[in-house]
Motif scaffolding. Sequence first.
Motif, PDB file in Angstrom:
ATOM      1  N   HIS A 524      46.170  41.951  34.273  1.00  0.00           N
ATOM      2  CA  HIS A 524      45.959  43.238  33.610  1.00  0.00           C
ATOM      3  C   HIS A 524      46.832  44.290  34.299  1.00  0.00           C
ATOM      4  O   HIS A 524      46.827  44.406  35.520  1.00  0.00           O
ATOM      5  N   PRO A 525      47.580  45.083  33.517  1.00  0.00           N
ATOM      6  CA  PRO A 525      48.544  45.997  34.142  1.00  0.00           C
ATOM      7  C   PRO A 525      47.921  47.043  35.071  1.00  0.00           C
ATOM      8  O   PRO A 525      48.599  47.523  35.978  1.00  0.00           O
ATOM      9  N   LEU A 526      46.648  47.371  34.865  1.00  0.00           N
ATOM     10  CA  LEU A 526      46.058  48.419  35.711  1.00  0.00           C
ATOM     11  C   LEU A 526      45.242  47.851  36.872  1.00  0.00           C
ATOM     12  O   LEU A 526      44.578  48.580  37.599  1.00  0.00           O
ATOM     13  N   GLU A 529      43.776  44.196  42.401  1.00  0.00           N
ATOM     14  CA  GLU A 529      43.257  42.889  42.826  1.00  0.00           C
ATOM     15  C   GLU A 529      41.819  42.749  42.366  1.00  0.00           C
ATOM     16  O   GLU A 529      41.196  43.714  41.934  1.00  0.00           O
ATOM     17  N   SER A 530      41.305  41.522  42.481  1.00  0.00           N
ATOM     18  CA  SER A 530      39.940  41.292  42.013  1.00  0.00           C
ATOM     19  C   SER A 530      39.307  40.137  42.769  1.00  0.00           C
ATOM     20  O   SER A 530      40.010  39.335  43.392  1.00  0.00           O
ATOM     21  N   CYS A 550      41.400  48.906  40.786  1.00  0.00           N
ATOM     22  CA  CYS A 550      42.421  49.334  39.823  1.00  0.00           C
ATOM     23  C   CYS A 550      43.459  50.235  40.475  1.00  0.00           C
ATOM     24  O   CYS A 550      43.176  50.929  41.452  1.00  0.00           O
ATOM     25  N   THR A 551      44.634  50.250  39.885  1.00  0.00           N
ATOM     26  CA  THR A 551      45.674  51.149  40.368  1.00  0.00           C
ATOM     27  C   THR A 551      45.417  52.550  39.846  1.00  0.00           C
ATOM     28  O   THR A 551      45.605  53.532  40.522  1.00  0.00           O
ATOM     29  N   GLU A 552      44.948  52.640  38.617  1.00  0.00           N
ATOM     30  CA  GLU A 552      44.654  53.940  38.006  1.00  0.00           C
ATOM     31  C   GLU A 552      43.758  53.675  36.809  1.00  0.00           C
ATOM     32  O   GLU A 552      43.570  52.527  36.407  1.00  0.00           O
ATOM     33  N   PHE A 553      43.179  54.709  36.256  1.00  0.00           N
ATOM     34  CA  PHE A 553      42.397  54.530  35.038  1.00  0.00           C
ATOM     35  C   PHE A 553      43.198  55.023  33.849  1.00  0.00           C
ATOM     36  O   PHE A 553      43.820  56.080  33.907  1.00  0.00           O
ATOM     37  N   GLY A 587      37.718  49.078  46.774  1.00  0.00           N
ATOM     38  CA  GLY A 587      38.342  48.064  47.638  1.00  0.00           C
ATOM     39  C   GLY A 587      37.412  46.867  47.738  1.00  0.00           C
ATOM     40  O   GLY A 587      36.269  46.911  47.253  1.00  0.00           O
ATOM     41  N   LEU A 588      37.883  45.788  48.330  1.00  0.00           N
ATOM     42  CA  LEU A 588      37.061  44.583  48.472  1.00  0.00           C
ATOM     43  C   LEU A 588      36.728  44.368  49.949  1.00  0.00           C
ATOM     44  O   LEU A 588      37.518  44.739  50.818  1.00  0.00           O
TER      45      LEU A 588
END
Length: 637
Positions: A524-526, A529-530, A550-553, A587-588
């Motif tokens: 997914h572009p936004l 990591e997951s 996410c990098t951004e919403f 963050g994770l």
Amino acid sequence: MVNKIHTLGGYIHEYQKSIANPEQFWAQTAESFYWRAKWDKVLEWDFKGPNVKWFINGKLNITENIFENQLFVQKDVPAIIWEPNDPNEEGKIITYGELFEEVQRFANTLKSLGVGKGDRVAIYMPMIPELTVALLACARIGAIHSVVFAGFSATSLAERIIDAEAKVLLTSDGSYRGLKKIPIKDIVDEALESCKSIEHCVVYKRTGDVISMKEGRDIWWHDAINEVSTQCEAEVMDAEDPLFILYTSGSTGKPKGIVHTTGGYMVYSAYTFKNVFQYSIGDVYFCTADIGWITGHSYIVYGPLLCGAQALMFEGVPTWPDPGRFWDIVEKYKVNQFYTAPTALRSLLALGAEHVEGKDLSSLKVLGTVGEPINEEAWHWYHDHIGKNRCPIVDTWWQTETGGVMISPLPGITPTKPSFATLPLPGIQPVIVDGEGKELLGNSVEGNLCVKYPWPGMLRTLWGDHERFRKTYFSSFDDMYFTGDGVKRDEDGYYRILGRVDDVINVSGHRLGTAEVENAINEHPLVNESAVVGYPHSIKGQGIYAFVVCTEFSTGGEEGIRTSVKKAVAKLIGPFARPDMVQIVPGLPKTRSGKIMRRILRKIAEGDASNLGDTTTLLDEDIVEVIIKGALVDVKR
Ligand code: PRX
């Protein structure tokens, strides 16, 4: 005809015999099949290699054992009873004689397309009789089939075709699932854009929808079978020649191509079918699985047909037109053995017992479950409402890798206990080991489930990656096959499967690697990591919980991302892999070496954040608090 055990004493005797001298036991079982040439040696094995071979230099064709070997008694007996998705459409009953003709015709069709022994044929089809024909036609000419469940996405299909370097793809224009129509050929067209190995694609007309046919590559099934004869000599195969590849999920992102061979798989699928279901000639047997999974391979196609059984094949879903669909089918065809997944039972249970009332289920003799642990509530519902307290339930534990059932009661023979798979079948030597690989002897122990001696139905390698085969199954513990499951042996010596101990989750009986879902989310572009974990789900067994950074919403904010992440996974893997919960996190929780501490995420997803254990090795302990605060709760938990 393979031997059938009739009593508990008989089982104990057979089991002891099989352990004292496994080679003799399996050789005797194999004797009842038709071999073009007998084996010189029963078994060669070394789990260090690893290398396992059964019935060395034995020659056979599995379809000769299904057809020629039993045709004189079975010609006019139904082999497949096909029930379509829509109860108003007429079903089909195909006898052994008719099926044999169709298989030979399609075998010749494959040959005319240039398919020969050892070539791979990918199959992506709905649950129609031609799917069975397709598998057996491959086996007839020694081509290796690789069935891909028709719920997988174009990307997943392409990945599997490319890995196996399949030459031909067999598919359909579309398929029916309840009220839905699935555009199978559109998915295929998208997949084939990246599959250079495919020379031809044969398309069965099921829905009649308008589809595109690529000149030179695509051919209609009905046209392709027109010109060929209905006689096709069986290819003589070595016992160890591959029969099929079936991809399954592992703890890394890339699916594993499980390889099963001809002789051992034949003996094992037939022996276990006959004994686990106590099948008698004339019985009608109904397995609700899809042939796209191992259960369908072993217990709709090969096991039953090798035993001359009448196998019911159902195209539709359990809840359409109403949640009584399975029971209508049982009544209509007077089904004797019924085999399904706990997740189906849990969803039917939740919809109410009124859908069972008034259905005549008196033909039922044996009920079975497979694919995931069955909880006591579902077990009792099955026993009371479906079996009317008279049908034994066989809770069968096994895996794509094992080829057939490994631990299971024998119905009416082994006393059952809800949620226990009970005892190993003859020839199977399970062991429980602790984290260090020390065998835990005696009863009332819990640990990792391993098997210490080969059995004929076991996988032989992973397609194109023997080293991964060794690492995955034989490197955790010395000289043992490691199943990836946790298990408990109770005070009576009964086995209860506790679920996976690796990064594999079991969602509605579908096996998924957490890494596979993470890879899809990370596309997914936004998404930065997951991390994906399983959590207990009252219907699906396990639900999928994704923690996403996410990098951004984008527009739509968090909710928009959640929806688009779910959609992206469904598109990349298949609808069954759609995450139930997506939590956006800053963050994770990672260790200083950068490893995600999944144990903590699992606890949070389970709603049990009060006791997270030691978190001092975390790089940033505060992140855990933030994640707990934003945790989502599934009402189905
Ligand atoms: O975790 C076990 C679970 O399903 C896994 C195998 O999945 P798959 O290869 O997709 O094959 C499913 C059909 C054979 C196992 O590692 N599993 C399978 N049967 C049971 C089970 N868990 C508990 N009880 C079972 N009866």
